[in-house]
Every structure is written in structure tokens, then in C-alpha cells.
Enzyme design. Structure first.
Site, PDB file in Angstrom:
ATOM      1  CG  HIS A 257      38.415  41.484  39.525  1.00  0.00           C
ATOM      2  ND1 HIS A 257      37.211  40.843  39.356  1.00  0.00           N
ATOM      3  CD2 HIS A 257      38.699  42.111  38.353  1.00  0.00           C
ATOM      4  CE1 HIS A 257      36.787  41.068  38.114  1.00  0.00           C
ATOM      5  NE2 HIS A 257      37.665  41.826  37.499  1.00  0.00           N
ATOM      6  CD  GLU A 316      42.525  47.898  33.685  1.00  0.00           C
ATOM      7  OE1 GLU A 316      43.222  47.478  32.743  1.00  0.00           O
ATOM      8  OE2 GLU A 316      41.552  48.633  33.539  1.00  0.00           O
TER       9      GLU A 316
HETATM   10  N1  ACO Z   1      43.976  48.648  47.201  1.00  0.00           N
HETATM   11  C1  ACO Z   1      43.680  48.775  48.521  1.00  0.00           C
HETATM   12  N2  ACO Z   1      42.538  48.351  49.067  1.00  0.00           N
HETATM   13  C2  ACO Z   1      41.657  47.757  48.268  1.00  0.00           C
HETATM   14  C3  ACO Z   1      41.884  47.570  46.894  1.00  0.00           C
HETATM   15  C4  ACO Z   1      43.117  48.030  46.370  1.00  0.00           C
HETATM   16  N3  ACO Z   1      43.409  47.907  45.067  1.00  0.00           N
HETATM   17  N4  ACO Z   1      40.840  46.941  46.348  1.00  0.00           N
HETATM   18  C5  ACO Z   1      39.947  46.756  47.326  1.00  0.00           C
HETATM   19  N5  ACO Z   1      40.437  47.241  48.491  1.00  0.00           N
HETATM   20  C6  ACO Z   1      39.790  47.218  49.801  1.00  0.00           C
HETATM   21  C7  ACO Z   1      38.747  48.331  49.889  1.00  0.00           C
HETATM   22  O1  ACO Z   1      39.292  49.541  50.367  1.00  0.00           O
HETATM   23  C8  ACO Z   1      37.748  47.727  50.832  1.00  0.00           C
HETATM   24  O2  ACO Z   1      38.198  47.916  52.144  1.00  0.00           O
HETATM   25  P1  ACO Z   1      37.139  48.260  53.347  1.00  0.00           P
HETATM   26  O3  ACO Z   1      36.241  47.061  53.429  1.00  0.00           O
HETATM   27  O4  ACO Z   1      38.013  48.448  54.541  1.00  0.00           O
HETATM   28  O5  ACO Z   1      36.410  49.493  52.905  1.00  0.00           O
HETATM   29  C9  ACO Z   1      37.788  46.229  50.531  1.00  0.00           C
HETATM   30  O6  ACO Z   1      39.075  45.995  49.926  1.00  0.00           O
HETATM   31  C10 ACO Z   1      36.732  45.794  49.561  1.00  0.00           C
HETATM   32  O7  ACO Z   1      36.686  46.738  48.490  1.00  0.00           O
HETATM   33  P2  ACO Z   1      35.380  46.986  47.616  1.00  0.00           P
HETATM   34  O8  ACO Z   1      35.542  48.269  46.883  1.00  0.00           O
HETATM   35  O9  ACO Z   1      34.162  46.818  48.441  1.00  0.00           O
HETATM   36  O10 ACO Z   1      35.453  45.728  46.674  1.00  0.00           O
HETATM   37  P3  ACO Z   1      35.038  45.654  45.177  1.00  0.00           P
HETATM   38  O11 ACO Z   1      34.873  44.233  44.850  1.00  0.00           O
HETATM   39  O12 ACO Z   1      33.881  46.537  44.902  1.00  0.00           O
HETATM   40  O13 ACO Z   1      36.325  46.274  44.463  1.00  0.00           O
HETATM   41  C11 ACO Z   1      37.694  47.074  42.731  1.00  0.00           C
HETATM   42  C12 ACO Z   1      36.795  45.926  43.201  1.00  0.00           C
HETATM   43  C13 ACO Z   1      36.825  48.323  42.530  1.00  0.00           C
HETATM   44  C14 ACO Z   1      38.325  46.676  41.409  1.00  0.00           C
HETATM   45  C15 ACO Z   1      38.795  47.349  43.796  1.00  0.00           C
HETATM   46  O14 ACO Z   1      39.546  46.198  44.066  1.00  0.00           O
HETATM   47  C16 ACO Z   1      39.705  48.510  43.396  1.00  0.00           C
HETATM   48  O15 ACO Z   1      39.346  49.675  43.605  1.00  0.00           O
HETATM   49  N6  ACO Z   1      40.911  48.220  42.803  1.00  0.00           N
HETATM   50  C17 ACO Z   1      41.814  49.269  42.358  1.00  0.00           C
HETATM   51  C18 ACO Z   1      41.372  49.828  40.999  1.00  0.00           C
HETATM   52  C19 ACO Z   1      41.614  48.823  39.872  1.00  0.00           C
HETATM   53  O16 ACO Z   1      42.671  48.215  39.772  1.00  0.00           O
HETATM   54  N7  ACO Z   1      40.596  48.713  38.996  1.00  0.00           N
HETATM   55  C20 ACO Z   1      40.650  47.820  37.827  1.00  0.00           C
HETATM   56  C21 ACO Z   1      39.832  46.584  38.083  1.00  0.00           C
HETATM   57  S1  ACO Z   1      39.910  45.445  36.723  1.00  0.00           S
HETATM   58  C22 ACO Z   1      38.816  46.055  35.594  1.00  0.00           C
HETATM   59  O17 ACO Z   1      37.859  46.674  35.907  1.00  0.00           O
HETATM   60  C23 ACO Z   1      39.101  45.860  34.189  1.00  0.00           C
END
Ligand code: ACO
Length: 374
Positions: A257, A316
Site C-alpha cells: 500500500h 483487496e
Molecule cells: N508484490 C510485490 N512487490 C511489491 C508489491 C506487491 N504487492 N507492492 C509493492 N511492491 C514492490 C514494488 O515492486 C517496488 O519494488 P522496487 O522498488 O524494487 O521497484 C516496491 O515494492 C515499491 O513499490 P511502489 O509501486 O513504488 O509502491 P507504491 O506505494 O506505489 O505501491 C501499490 C502501492 C500500487 C498498491 C503496490 O503495493 C501494489 O502494486 N500492490 C499490488 C496491487 C494491489 O493490491 N492493489 C490494491 C491496493 S489497495 C487499493 O487501492 C484499494
């Protein structure tokens, strides 16, 4: 950063994804990402999920933003469902075969724009009416007319199935809608506020919200959570499946998140609703236990995968388990999310409008400097 600086002077201060940027004052909700707390107008989400129905929490959110807001939102919302149903006549089989969120969005786009309570109630009613109609027409069945006397959650389930839901099922959907009604300046709410700031109207703001919500990094995640659980199939397969997903560069849906650095409090509010539902359904306890074992494996693996970035369960993951337990198809999950979140989008749109200020940030130009025209 102080006002009046040029874009070039801001160079080096660009926050990709606006991470850490504060863009609004709000009285609506507070997300404390360090403590894992969500407060809606002063109430902890865990308390609201089990004590206030969706109509109650929608009233809480809209209070103060419409002078003519009725004290009994249930009756007004029931009447709005009936009014919204008139648009279902425009739903043909071609549209119904599209992704439900695209079909529902197309029907919402038929609603007139406006800033008043009538528009707000129609928009609040719309996802609960259009989602069942889309699912039924896609399955070759006739849409079911709303029953304004039922609660929003009970009527949506009845319109989807063609038969009434049990009280326990309606309560579970109600708890879900309350849990997702608002969540600070998330991507879809920000999109809705940007559009509202142009004075385009509430329908346009809600369309912006739903368009942002549908992406898999936001409200489009729970469908893929079910695909993940189905592909894993049994607890013993979880570790290997999850590891190979990460090796492919995939993200584990339902985890991570932008704001929470600890467990999303909504995950536990939803788990409590699933536990209640499990008391009256034979299939739910086994699926819940399986989901919990996959969750534990994912958390272990994510800790090793990203030791510097706390990645915990988000809303989610258990949304998927709950909506599946209610017999709703995964392709409809984003629409059901929109059913709850529309309350937040409308309140935020009105709050933004009241500031009178257009949202218009700046960018730093990094393209080529002046070229001679050919
Ligand atoms: N699985 C694996 N790796 C992850 C995940 C995940 N679920 N979430 C983040 N990371 C990793 C990214 O790959 C990234 O790695 P890197 O630095 O080596 O590139 C690092 O963690 C940071 O990720 P960002 O995308 O920069 O962080 P952000 O805060 O933007 O991400 C997000 C938040 C988009 C929700 C992310 O955690 C994600 O994609 N989760 C999976 C999708 C999901 O469950 N979405 C629902 C969110 S809740 C809602 O919106 C209602």
C-alpha cells in the site's frame, strides 16, 4: 516549496506518483499509515463497519455538503435506485458483454451532470442498479427492478440473483460497503477531486473516480486475487507459486500500500464480516482458512523479497474472499467497490468544489530545448 517558483526551480522536487505530497484539507477521512488506523469523520472504521449501515455512513459523509440532505437517506436512496433503473433500457447485449466496470461506467455516463442532491443520489444509486443489470443481461436474463423498501446492500444482491438475499448476506455486503466508503486522497478520489475542481459536475467527477478505480493497482486488484487463489489451489502449493510469481516480476495482488506501512485495518474489518458469514455457509470456512494460509505464505515471502519495504495485507485480499462468498463474480468486484466508494467521491467532490480552487499542478519540462521548425 513556496508559491511563485518556476517549474524549472522546482526541478529535483518532483515527487513521482505525488508520493508524500499533501494536496487537500479534508474533514472526511484520516488514514494513519504508521498506526494502521482509518477514521471516517471521527469514527474508527472497525466500529462503523459493524454499527452503521451503508446508508448511515453515506449520510455521515455527505452531511454538511448538501443543504437539503434528508435525515432518512435510505428512502431517498431507494427512490434514486428506481430512477436510475430507467437507464437500464439503454443496456444492450453488446455493452453487457464488456467488462462490467466499463459497461456500468457507460451507463453512469448517461446520467446528466449537476452539483445538486438529485444528481448525488442518482450517482450513489447507480452502481448498485447497473452492476446487477449488466451481469444479468450478459447471462441472457432480464434485469430485476429495484425494491426501494430494501436496504441498498440487500437490494443489490436481490437484483443480481433474482431472489432475496439472507439477512446475513445483506449484512456482510453492508459491512463491505461501509469499509470501503472513503479512504483519504487515494488515486480515484484524487481524480474525482481534480475533475470537480474544474466545475465539470458530480457525474464527471464520479466517472473520473471509477476510471481510476478500475486499474489493477487500485480497485481492480480483488478479481486477480481470486485468480491467484484458484491458481494456487491448495495451501502446500502457495510458497512455490508465490515465489515464481515474484520471480516473473509480478506483484502479489492484495498486498502492499502507498500509505500503510502496517496491516490495512480494513483487512481485519472484512475478515470479521467473513467470519460472521461463515456461521451460515458451509463453503466459507474452508475458503477462509485457505486464504489465511496463502496470506501467511505471502507475508513471509514478501518480507524476504523486500526487507526494506514493509508490504502487508491490503483491503483487496479479503474483499475478494468476502465478495466471492456472497456469490458475486470476480469480474464484478470493481463495480461493487465503486458502489461503496461513490459516497466518498461525491463528498470529496463537493468539498473540493467548496474551496473554489482549480487543481492544476506543474510539471518540469525535460524534453529538448528550442528546436528550429523544419
Ligand atoms: N508484490 C510485490 N512487490 C511489491 C508489491 C506487491 N504487492 N507492492 C509493492 N511492491 C514492490 C514494488 O515492486 C517496488 O519494488 P522496487 O522498488 O524494487 O521497484 C516496491 O515494492 C515499491 O513499490 P511502489 O509501486 O513504488 O509502491 P507504491 O506505494 O506505489 O505501491 C501499490 C502501492 C500500487 C498498491 C503496490 O503495493 C501494489 O502494486 N500492490 C499490488 C496491487 C494491489 O493490491 N492493489 C490494491 C491496493 S489497495 C487499493 O487501492 C484499494
Amino acid at each position: 516549496m513556496s508559491k511563485g517558483l518556476t517549474a524549472a526551480q522546482h526541478a529535483g522536487f518532483v515527487a513521482e506518483g505525488l508520493e508524500g505530497v499533501v494536496a487537500a484539507h479534508t474533514v472526511l477521512s484520516d488514514v494513519d499509515g504508521q498506526a494502521g488506523r482509518l477514521t471516517i469523520r471521527g469514527y474508527a472504521i472497525e466500529d462503523l463497519a459493524h454499527r452503521a449501515g451503508f446508508e448511515g455512513v453515506a449520510h455521515l459523509l455527505l452531511d454538511g455538503f448538501f443543504e437539503d440532505l434528508p435525515s432518512d437517506l435510505a428512502a431517498a436512496l431507494g427512490a434514486a435506485r428506481v430512477r436510475a433503473f430507467a437507464e437500464v433500457a439503454a443496456l444492450d447485449e453488446g455493452l453487457a458483454r464488456r467488462d462490467p466496470v466499463e459497461a456500468a461506467r457507460a451507463l453512469i455516463a448517461r446520467l446528466p451532470d449537476g452539483d445538486g442532491l438529485d444528481t448525488a443520489l442518482l450517482l450513489l444509486a447507480a452502481p448498485a442498479v447497473f452492476t446487477p443489470a449488466v451481469l444479468r443481461v450478459a447471462a441472457g436474463e432480464a434485469p430485476v427492478v429495484p425494491d426501494p423498501a430494501l436496504s441498498h446492500a440487500a437490494d443489490m444482491l436481490r437484483m443480481t440473483r433474482g431472489v432475496p438475499a439472507t439477512d446475513g448476506e445483506a449484512r456482510a455486503l453492508d459491512a463491505y460497503l461501509v469499509t470501503v466508503c472513503d479512504h483519504g486522497l487515494n488515486a480515484s478520489t484524487f481524480a474525482a477531486r481534480v475533475v470537480a475542481s474544474t466545475r465539470a459536475g458530480l457525474t464527471s467527477a464520479v466517472l473520473a473516480g471509477i476510471s481510476a478505480l478500475k486499474g489493477p493497482l487500485h480497485g481492480g486488484a480483488p478479481g486477480p486475487v481470486i485468480e491467484m487463489l484458484d491458481a494456487i489451489g491448495a495451501p502446500d502449493n502457495a510458497e512455490a507459486w508465490l515465489l515464481s510469481a515474484l520471480k516473473r516480476g509480478d506483484r502479489l495482488m492484495g498486498f502492499g500500500h502507498r500509505i500503510y506501512r502496517v496491516r490495512d485495518p480494513r483487512a481485519d474489518a472484512l475478515k470479521a464480516a467473513i467470519r460472521q458469514l461463515a456461521q451460515t455457509s458451509n463453503a466459507v470456512p474452508g475458503r477462509l482458512a485457505f486464504a489465511e494460509s496463502v496470506e501467511q505464505a505471502a507475508l513471509r515471502i514478501l518480507r524476504d523479497h523486500k526487507p526494506d519495504r514493509p508490504l502487508d495485507t491490503n483491503v483487496e485480499f479479503y474483499t475478494a474472499v468476502l465478495l466471492e462468498a456472497l456469490g458475486l463474480p470476480p469480474k464484478s468486484f470493481t463495480c461493487v467497490f465503486a458502489m461503496g466508494r461513490t459516497a466518498g467521491w461525491i463528498a470529496h467532490a463537493r468539498e473540493q468544489l467548496a474551496t473554489g480552487k482549480l487543481v492544476r499542478p506543474q510539471s518540469v519540462y525535460v524534453g529538448p530545448r528550442t528546436k528550429a521548425a523544419a
